[in-house]
Design a protein around this motif. Structure first.
Motif, mmCIF file in Angstrom:
data_model
loop_
_atom_site.group_PDB
_atom_site.id
_atom_site.type_symbol
_atom_site.label_atom_id
_atom_site.label_comp_id
_atom_site.label_asym_id
_atom_site.label_seq_id
_atom_site.Cartn_x
_atom_site.Cartn_y
_atom_site.Cartn_z
ATOM 1 N N GLN A 1 51.541 -17.378 -44.251
ATOM 2 C CA GLN A 1 50.936 -16.626 -45.344
ATOM 3 C C GLN A 1 51.465 -17.121 -46.688
ATOM 4 O O GLN A 1 50.700 -17.310 -47.640
ATOM 5 C CB GLN A 1 51.207 -15.134 -45.203
ATOM 6 C CG GLN A 1 50.565 -14.318 -46.314
ATOM 7 C CD GLN A 1 50.982 -12.877 -46.309
ATOM 8 O OE1 GLN A 1 52.136 -12.557 -45.990
ATOM 9 N NE2 GLN A 1 50.071 -11.996 -46.654
ATOM 10 N N CYS B 1 45.171 -14.817 -47.366
ATOM 11 C CA CYS B 1 45.773 -14.768 -46.041
ATOM 12 C C CYS B 1 46.535 -13.465 -45.904
ATOM 13 O O CYS B 1 47.160 -13.015 -46.866
ATOM 14 C CB CYS B 1 46.719 -15.960 -45.859
ATOM 15 S SG CYS B 1 47.478 -16.095 -44.227
ATOM 16 N N GLU C 1 49.027 -11.067 -42.972
ATOM 17 C CA GLU C 1 49.703 -10.965 -41.689
ATOM 18 C C GLU C 1 49.060 -9.832 -40.911
ATOM 19 O O GLU C 1 48.652 -8.819 -41.488
ATOM 20 C CB GLU C 1 51.189 -10.651 -41.873
ATOM 21 C CG GLU C 1 52.026 -11.845 -42.235
ATOM 22 C CD GLU C 1 53.483 -11.484 -42.254
ATOM 23 O OE1 GLU C 1 54.118 -11.530 -41.179
ATOM 24 O OE2 GLU C 1 53.982 -11.130 -43.333
ATOM 25 N N SER D 1 48.326 -14.393 -38.194
ATOM 26 C CA SER D 1 47.709 -14.428 -39.519
ATOM 27 C C SER D 1 46.193 -14.422 -39.436
ATOM 28 O O SER D 1 45.606 -14.844 -38.442
ATOM 29 C CB SER D 1 48.137 -15.698 -40.273
ATOM 30 O OG SER D 1 49.533 -15.797 -40.341
#
Length: 159
Positions: free
Chosen positions: A68, A78, A80, A101
């Protein structure tokens, strides 16, 4: 910044793949260490980017947070994602034991599990849709329980 700048102008999927491969080349999945009371635990930084940048020893959330970090540095959205490798019920109850991700490329969100790419030595978990993940069998089901939480509180600390 120099490493990120080297990919300026490249398509987002190329940058994502390059970051994943670089992380896999350097990282090593951290093994639990013994403590004085014989309980097993991971090193202190195994769950964070610091573990990667210090000695490369990380676990799943270390892999996903470093990925990320790289994506956000490159200007690619991006997040998590948290889930459970044990059961859908665990995931729904908030008992998370795995992290990976999701990266946005050309307006579509794709799953990237850098940890499993590294530990399984397989790109089967790289830039895949939810549908593809759901069809990967037991491991895929762990990624598609519907109880994911985007970790929006991660912040880039570097300038």
């Amino acid at each position: 910044e120099k490493n990120v700048a080297a990919y300026e102008g490249y398509p987002a999927h190329t940058i994502a793949s390059a970051a994943e491969q670089a992380i896999c080349a350097y990282a090593e999945y951290d093994s639990p260490i013994s403590t004085e009371n014989s309980d097993r635990k991971y090193s202190d930084d195994a769950h964070s980017p610091e573990g990667f940048f210090e000695d490369g020893h990380i676990v799943c959330d270390g892999y996903s947070s470093v990925f990320q970090y790289c994506m956000l540095r490159a200007g690619i959205p991006c997040v998590e994602v948290l889930g459970s490798t044990k059961s859908e019920a665990d995931a729904l109850d908030g008992h998370h034991d795995h992290s990976w991700s999701k990266v946005c490329i050309d307006g579509k969100w794709y799953n990237v599990d850098v940890c499993w790419a590294d530990t399984c030595r397989s790109w089967a978990y790289s830039l895949k849709s939810d549908r593809t993940y759901a069809n990967l069998g037991r491991w895929g089901a762990c990624h598609t329980t519907g109880a994911f939480e985007a970790l929006t509180d991660f912040s880039i600390t570097a300038n």
